[in-house]
Design a protein around this motif. Sequence first.
Motif, PDB file in Angstrom:
ATOM      1  N   LEU A  56      -6.245   3.734   1.313  1.00 35.87           N
ATOM      2  CA  LEU A  56      -6.786   3.383   2.622  1.00 35.87           C
ATOM      3  C   LEU A  56      -7.735   2.207   2.455  1.00 35.87           C
ATOM      4  CD1 LEU A  56      -7.491   7.018   3.861  1.00 35.87           C
ATOM      5  CD2 LEU A  56      -5.568   5.554   4.490  1.00 35.87           C
ATOM      6  N   PHE A  57      -7.704   1.284   3.367  1.00 37.42           N
ATOM      7  CA  PHE A  57      -8.517   0.076   3.237  1.00 37.42           C
ATOM      8  C   PHE A  57      -9.090  -0.290   4.599  1.00 37.42           C
ATOM      9  CE2 PHE A  57      -3.987  -0.819   3.404  1.00 37.42           C
ATOM     10  CZ  PHE A  57      -3.871  -1.525   4.592  1.00 37.42           C
ATOM     11  N   ASP A  58     -10.293  -0.908   4.548  1.00 39.67           N
ATOM     12  CA  ASP A  58     -10.914  -1.401   5.773  1.00 39.67           C
ATOM     13  C   ASP A  58     -10.283  -2.704   6.228  1.00 39.67           C
ATOM     14  OD1 ASP A  58     -12.625   0.773   5.799  1.00 39.67           O
ATOM     15  OD2 ASP A  58     -14.130  -0.259   4.586  1.00 39.67           O
ATOM     16  N   GLY A 110       7.551  10.975   0.486  1.00 42.92           N
ATOM     17  CA  GLY A 110       7.399   9.650   1.080  1.00 42.92           C
ATOM     18  C   GLY A 110       5.939   9.380   1.348  1.00 42.92           C
ATOM     19  N   VAL A 111       5.672   8.632   2.419  1.00 45.48           N
ATOM     20  CA  VAL A 111       4.280   8.303   2.765  1.00 45.48           C
ATOM     21  C   VAL A 111       4.106   8.384   4.271  1.00 45.48           C
ATOM     22  CG1 VAL A 111       3.916   6.805   0.769  1.00 45.48           C
ATOM     23  CG2 VAL A 111       4.790   5.828   2.898  1.00 45.48           C
ATOM     24  N   LEU A 112       2.840   8.629   4.664  1.00 48.74           N
ATOM     25  CA  LEU A 112       2.416   8.538   6.058  1.00 48.74           C
ATOM     26  C   LEU A 112       1.560   7.286   6.179  1.00 48.74           C
ATOM     27  CD1 LEU A 112       2.187   9.853   8.907  1.00 48.74           C
ATOM     28  CD2 LEU A 112       0.119  10.993   8.076  1.00 48.74           C
ATOM     29  N   GLY A 113       1.987   6.351   6.995  1.00 51.65           N
ATOM     30  CA  GLY A 113       1.301   5.074   7.113  1.00 51.65           C
ATOM     31  C   GLY A 113       0.541   4.938   8.416  1.00 51.65           C
ATOM     32  N   PHE A 114      -0.613   4.214   8.362  1.00 58.14           N
ATOM     33  CA  PHE A 114      -1.444   3.959   9.533  1.00 58.14           C
ATOM     34  C   PHE A 114      -1.753   2.471   9.591  1.00 58.14           C
ATOM     35  CE2 PHE A 114      -2.440   8.146   7.838  1.00 58.14           C
ATOM     36  CZ  PHE A 114      -2.233   8.963   8.935  1.00 58.14           C
ATOM     37  N   GLY A 133      -6.050   0.037   7.778  1.00 60.42           N
ATOM     38  CA  GLY A 133      -4.928   0.960   7.680  1.00 60.42           C
ATOM     39  C   GLY A 133      -4.798   1.531   6.294  1.00 60.42           C
ATOM     40  N   GLY A 134      -3.589   1.935   5.962  1.00 64.95           N
ATOM     41  CA  GLY A 134      -3.331   2.490   4.644  1.00 64.95           C
ATOM     42  C   GLY A 134      -2.156   3.436   4.670  1.00 64.95           C
ATOM     43  N   SER A 135      -1.953   4.095   3.536  1.00 66.64           N
ATOM     44  CA  SER A 135      -0.839   5.022   3.384  1.00 66.64           C
ATOM     45  C   SER A 135      -1.316   6.226   2.579  1.00 66.64           C
ATOM     46  CB  SER A 135       0.348   4.355   2.677  1.00 66.64           C
ATOM     47  OG  SER A 135       0.837   3.272   3.434  1.00 66.64           O
ATOM     48  N   ILE A 136      -0.764   7.393   2.926  1.00 67.76           N
ATOM     49  CA  ILE A 136      -1.090   8.640   2.245  1.00 67.76           C
ATOM     50  C   ILE A 136       0.214   9.272   1.802  1.00 67.76           C
ATOM     51  CG2 ILE A 136      -2.217  10.885   2.446  1.00 67.76           C
ATOM     52  CD1 ILE A 136      -3.901   9.724   4.705  1.00 67.76           C
ATOM     53  N   PRO A 172       0.821  -1.221   0.000  1.00 63.53           N
ATOM     54  CA  PRO A 172       0.000   0.000   0.000  1.00 63.53           C
ATOM     55  C   PRO A 172       0.851   1.266   0.000  1.00 63.53           C
ATOM     56  CG  PRO A 172      -0.825  -1.606   1.589  1.00 63.53           C
ATOM     57  CD  PRO A 172       0.474  -2.132   1.107  1.00 63.53           C
ATOM     58  N   ALA A 173       1.950   1.241   0.762  1.00 60.48           N
ATOM     59  CA  ALA A 173       2.810   2.422   0.803  1.00 60.48           C
ATOM     60  C   ALA A 173       3.420   2.707  -0.568  1.00 60.48           C
ATOM     61  CB  ALA A 173       3.912   2.223   1.843  1.00 60.48           C
TER      62      ALA A 173
END
Length: 907
Positions: free
Chosen positions: A320-322, A358-362, A345-348, A308-309
């Motif tokens: 972003l995914f459930d 880069g990315v912000l990951g959750f 989670g996911g990445s933005i 995802p990132a």
Amino acid sequence: MPKYRHRQLAVRIELSRLRIGWKAEQYCAILPLVQLLQIVDGGSQQAKLDIRVRQYQALLQAAESIAAQRDLKSLLEVLKERLQVVVKFDAVQVLLYDPEQNLMRRHVLESVNLSRDNPLPDLPIEESLAGSVWQAQQPLLVADLDSYESRYPRVIRELRGYGVKTAYFLPLTSQGRRLGTLGFFSPREAAWGEDDQEFLEHVAKMVAVAVDDTINFESARAANAELKRHLEHLRLILDITTAVVSELELRELLKVISSSIRVVIEIDIVTVALFDHETGQLRTIATDAGPGARPRSEGFLVPLEDTPAGLAFTSGQPVLFDTLDLNRFPSDVSRQVYESGYRGGGSIPLIAKGRKLGVLGFASKYEKAFSDSDKDLLCQVANQIAIAVDNALNFERARKAEQLAKNQSERLGLLLEINNAVVSNLDLQSLMKTISFCLGKVSQYDTVGLALYDAETNQLRAYSNPSDQAFIDEGQPIPFEGSAPGLAFTTGKPVLLDRYQGEALNSEFSMRFRRAGFKSGGAVPLIAHGRTLGTLGFATLREATFSDEEVEMLCQIANQVAIAVENVLVFREIETLKNKLASEKLYLEDEIRTEHNFEHLIGVSPSFKRILKQVETVAPTDSAVLIRGETGTGKELLARAIHDLSTRRERTMVKINCAAIPTGLLESELFGHEKGAFTGAISQRIGRFELANKGTLFLDEVGDIPLELQPKLLRVLQEQEFERLGSTRTQRVDVRLVAATNTALEQMVADKKYRSDLYYRLNVFPITIPPLRERREDIPPLARFFTQKYARRLKKGIEAIPAEAMAALTGYAWPGNVRELEHFIERAVILTQGPDLDVSISELKPSAPTGPASISTLEAAEREHILRALEESNWVVGGPNGAAARLGMKRTTLQSRMQKLGLDRAR
């Protein structure tokens, strides 16, 4: 009595209407009931009226309960409880229209038989009975589902599966808005009559009003919740903006941001990963985890493919995914995240000024952890973090640029000092002291050393070590394998070691460093004009890690040192060549003064021709030659002929008369000496061996070499290496040796006055020149040659030598051999006044017999005659030049005579 009860019921309905605050339009839904009560008041149908009373009492109780309910589920529970007393049904359900999906969505289901865990699915309007009722706004009664056929087979089939026989769908409409439908279900066929249907229609109107109020209430509550959540989001964005402005350290910033996010969103891990241009992947630089979460370590690489990132970074869009879908993201990283228990989670992407950073990951342990508003919030947070990351990177770049500028300034100053040392120093020790002092300003090296490559020995040798802790002797060989200088020299690349350990450093040289306490060090190759000259080595007593900047600095210093070393070596080579040329000049001038014509060897005798054949044979080789003969036979002339016919003829032939130099100076004359090696050694001197490198060295009177000097001479002949007097540095040479002697070396060896091993080394190819009295055939051509030579020099027209004079010259024994003959002819040319050579015959006394004083027997005379013929033919018996041909006999006859007389070459 009934009339009183009817009026009492009407009043209660009015009071209920006022209590729940119905509007006029909503009240119209219940007004027919009141009117109906007023009509039947006083009627005669008492039983039917009682049923109606019970129905409306139930309806009244339901109406009273509506005021207290604010959700559909509670509303239906009340309806089921109140209405089942009057009308029998098994299940009741509210289906509301979803305009976004164009569906009839089941919101609540109250049933006795139908399972709440497995409700009927939502269906589009076109496929649903409830949808057709919603569109037509007319009730629909299906009295017998078993026999009912319609265009909704799926719904009928599912209801039959639950045992439903009768279904009644009524539209829910309030204030002109079509809200949905109300469905009643029963397992009995034709479960409701007309009165029940009329009653349920009234119930539907009440439910429509209640549903409308509930929807409005839910909307208001949702709006309040949304407003509250929006305020929380705004507060979060404000906190993050404040943190971004005040905090430049990404790890601390991420902790502040993640703790703020967790107040409004259930997130377990927040990660910032930046794109690494070297690896082409995302590298985790900061991670913050909530209680019980296990974050990835910083520096962890995340590939761009199948993650995802990576997708968020490459596409520039949030991912972003459930629930994490491993089929969509099949990478090992995604699988590890899933196995760690994280689902949502996911990445933005972090984008600042149009540049993807880069990315912000959750990550969350719960599925469907984020709502749409949460996702919007996370995107806003990512925008703020992108600004923070950009600021942090700019700050880091500015700090690095400042440090780089400072280091660059120090490095340039250091290089300037070293460059000044390179320009001003042509001595390696002084140069190394300056370099060691300069390096001490920027790096704490405990020792600095220089190793230079010796091409002659194919070895690295420690040359200079100015440190007080120097423990490597100058000139000591350094192995190519198992040492840092050796590896740096062979690979041409810096060798920097945090520890002096490992199989690659197992040599004795490296072990010395370990025993001395050194923990870190290395070596940098010295390369000048594409040629590796050696290495610059350094070591420290502390454990050190060498940065790229330090390695670059060391390489630049090594380049400067390489230039200095090359200058020093070139200067030394020039000095050496200068001294060598000066010495060669002296030798060449001496050659010119001797006025020898080495291109002519005069002689016609068989023995002399045999000597010339030997010279022709041995000259092309590099073997040692020992020329033996009496004084004046021309040994030096023969050595010159060997040199001129060899492959070394383009180089100098160096000569030395070992008998003419004092014993104490002979070693210095042969091998050279350093300045200060002994009293009177005021400068460096190059020896004859070094001067004759790549050429030929002629040692005349080799039998006069002192016994104590013979081992060193033997070494240079065998190993081609020696040391100058006063020096520990080994010199390698390539010299072809030609020696000459008029003494019996065999007798000297027997008398222990000459080393046998040196004699055998010199006597590789012996050539014996017979005295002039044994080759009288060579006297006439030699006499004519010397006569013409000196006549031209003295400018005299001498044309001939009288026969009487030539006979006298031939008959003389010439104890001084060719040298005596030459000097006699020179004197005669000086005295001659006419065209004929004036020879003083009186000076030429008859020569003594060359054989024994007396021959006792004929056998002895025959033996001596055959022996001389064998020696002249080099003991070759047969052939045209053999001894048998010389004696005029057959080969077999000569062999028989030799056997009889005991003649054997070995003897």
